[in-house]
Design a protein around this motif. Structure first.
Motif, PDB file in Angstrom:
ATOM      1  N   ASN A 144       6.062  21.768  19.761  1.00 31.02           N
ATOM      2  CA  ASN A 144       5.264  20.584  19.427  1.00 31.02           C
ATOM      3  C   ASN A 144       5.801  19.340  20.119  1.00 31.02           C
ATOM      4  O   ASN A 144       5.027  18.506  20.618  1.00 31.02           O
ATOM      5  CB  ASN A 144       5.255  20.366  17.909  1.00 31.02           C
ATOM      6  CG  ASN A 144       4.415  21.395  17.176  1.00 31.02           C
ATOM      7  OD1 ASN A 144       3.535  22.014  17.762  1.00 31.02           O
ATOM      8  ND2 ASN A 144       4.698  21.588  15.896  1.00 31.02           N
ATOM      9  N   MET A 145       7.126  19.189  20.157  1.00 29.61           N
ATOM     10  CA  MET A 145       7.704  18.001  20.792  1.00 29.61           C
ATOM     11  C   MET A 145       7.513  18.032  22.306  1.00 29.61           C
ATOM     12  O   MET A 145       7.296  16.995  22.934  1.00 29.61           O
ATOM     13  CB  MET A 145       9.189  17.882  20.448  1.00 29.61           C
ATOM     14  CG  MET A 145       9.460  17.523  18.991  1.00 29.61           C
ATOM     15  SD  MET A 145       8.483  16.106  18.411  1.00 29.61           S
ATOM     16  CE  MET A 145       9.014  14.808  19.520  1.00 29.61           C
ATOM     17  N   GLU A 146       7.575  19.222  22.910  1.00 31.40           N
ATOM     18  CA  GLU A 146       7.339  19.314  24.352  1.00 31.40           C
ATOM     19  C   GLU A 146       5.886  18.958  24.679  1.00 31.40           C
ATOM     20  O   GLU A 146       5.603  18.306  25.689  1.00 31.40           O
ATOM     21  CB  GLU A 146       7.678  20.714  24.859  1.00 31.40           C
ATOM     22  CG  GLU A 146       9.171  21.012  24.912  1.00 31.40           C
ATOM     23  CD  GLU A 146       9.920  20.087  25.864  1.00 31.40           C
ATOM     24  OE1 GLU A 146       9.361  19.726  26.921  1.00 31.40           O
ATOM     25  OE2 GLU A 146      11.077  19.715  25.546  1.00 31.40           O
ATOM     26  N   SER A 147       4.960  19.365  23.814  1.00 34.63           N
ATOM     27  CA  SER A 147       3.559  18.982  23.987  1.00 34.63           C
ATOM     28  C   SER A 147       3.392  17.469  23.826  1.00 34.63           C
ATOM     29  O   SER A 147       2.641  16.824  24.576  1.00 34.63           O
ATOM     30  CB  SER A 147       2.696  19.725  22.970  1.00 34.63           C
ATOM     31  OG  SER A 147       1.342  19.325  23.079  1.00 34.63           O
ATOM     32  N   PHE A 148       4.109  16.891  22.861  1.00 36.44           N
ATOM     33  CA  PHE A 148       4.099  15.442  22.646  1.00 36.44           C
ATOM     34  C   PHE A 148       4.582  14.725  23.911  1.00 36.44           C
ATOM     35  O   PHE A 148       3.987  13.722  24.355  1.00 36.44           O
ATOM     36  CB  PHE A 148       5.005  15.111  21.461  1.00 36.44           C
ATOM     37  CG  PHE A 148       4.999  13.668  21.035  1.00 36.44           C
ATOM     38  CD1 PHE A 148       4.189  13.247  19.996  1.00 36.44           C
ATOM     39  CD2 PHE A 148       5.822  12.737  21.652  1.00 36.44           C
ATOM     40  CE1 PHE A 148       4.190  11.913  19.587  1.00 36.44           C
ATOM     41  CE2 PHE A 148       5.832  11.410  21.254  1.00 36.44           C
ATOM     42  CZ  PHE A 148       5.008  10.997  20.218  1.00 36.44           C
ATOM     43  N   ILE A 149       5.651  15.239  24.514  1.00 38.19           N
ATOM     44  CA  ILE A 149       6.219  14.634  25.722  1.00 38.19           C
ATOM     45  C   ILE A 149       5.250  14.748  26.899  1.00 38.19           C
ATOM     46  O   ILE A 149       5.112  13.813  27.698  1.00 38.19           O
ATOM     47  CB  ILE A 149       7.581  15.286  26.059  1.00 38.19           C
ATOM     48  CG1 ILE A 149       8.620  14.905  24.998  1.00 38.19           C
ATOM     49  CG2 ILE A 149       8.061  14.873  27.450  1.00 38.19           C
ATOM     50  CD1 ILE A 149       9.901  15.703  25.080  1.00 38.19           C
TER      51      ILE A 149
END
Length: 300
Positions: A144-149
């Protein structure tokens, strides 16, 4: 599959393009606030300033971008502290999420990844002394955080934050069948007396100088009036994109430029007119003549 278009909503809070603004993307939980230091009081009065998030401080040092990346559970309080103790920064970017859903582990991960990206790109002088520790997240939370980035990397350049904009372009894997050797939009630029011989491809609006292109080892042009180009040349040498080989240098990676003249200047080590310097490989025309021929095909 080609990349899908995205819709970015910018809200200019005070009605000025260089003033305080927010940036959001449809179906993305992230929220970005950019404000000048002179508007810090107004920025910190906004609700999202008190959220858990990551903040970026930007300034300049001898004409080069300067950047600090930090995280806080209350960005408002942390920025108050930086206003008192850091005098070099001129504007701030606050990154949070709707409904304050990010927690400490999220923002520590985000901070660490942004420092990694900024160091790899080398587009700014990074004030962070050490690599922040990356928090331990579950596999799902990490994804999820990589998608956010990924979305954040689209948003930041749109609000004129280029420190994370990676101009290096990956090369095809060995053993994988590639496109034909001669690209129809391939260009060459040579200065035989200085051993310069470069190849570039025009792709998706970028002039991409190919890895292995031989360029001037040092900037030999005017350093007073062409500050952007010579500083870019120095940055590419410093981050290993341009590598010294004897009296010349080579590009270690494919590297994308936003204009043909910028690409020509870095290759030549001085200001150069890219429209006349780059020669279309298939037709032998200058870039300017090739472009004219392309435009003549556009229906009236």
């Amino acid at each position: 599959m080609s990349a899908q278009g995205r819709s970015l909503e910018l809200f200019f809070i005070d009605g000025r393009p260089d003033g305080m603004l927010t940036a959001e993307v449809f179906n993305w939980t992230g929220h970005v606030l950019r404000a000048r230091r002179t508007q810090l009081k107004e920025a910190l009065q906004r609700r999202e300033a008190g959220y858990t998030g990551v903040y970026l401080l930007f300034g300049e040092n001898e004409g080069r971008a300067r950047l600090y990346i930090g995280e806080a559970e209350d960005m408002r309080e942390r920025l108050r502290n930086h206003a008192q103790n850091k005098d070099w920064w001129d504007y701030a970017v606050l990154i949070s999420a709707a409904a304050d859903v990010l927690h400490k582990a999220h923002v520590k991960y985000l901070e660490s990844r942004l420092v990694e990206i900024a160091r790899d790109v080398g587009g700014a002088e990074l004030e962070n002394g050490n690599q922040p520790t990356r928090s331990s997240l579950s596999e799902a939370a990490t994804a999820n955080m990589e998608s956010f980035i990924d979305t954040l990397m689209m948003v930041l350049p749109a609000i004129r934050v280029d420190a994370f904009l990676n101009k290096k372009r990956s090369r095809p894997n060995a053993g994988v069948r590639s496109e034909p050797a001669q690209d129809p939009d391939e260009f060459t630029f040579a200065v035989p007396r200085h051993g310069v011989s470069a190849t570039a491809v025009l792709k998706e609006g970028e002039m991409i100088v190919k890895a292995g292109s031989i360029v001037r080892a040092e900037w030999v042009g005017d350093r007073k009036h062409n500050t952007h180009y010579f500083k870019l040349h120095d940055d590419l040498v410093a981050n290993g994109t341009i590598v010294r080989q004897g009296s010349t240098s080579v590009f270690s990676n494919d590297y994308a430029f936003s204009s043909v003249s910028a690409a020509a200047a870095i290759v030549a080590g001085r200001s150069a007119n890219g429209r006349t310097s780059w020669i279309h490989k298939a037709t032998g025309r200058s870039y300017a003549d090739w472009e004219d021929a392309q435009l003549s095909e556009v229906p009236q």
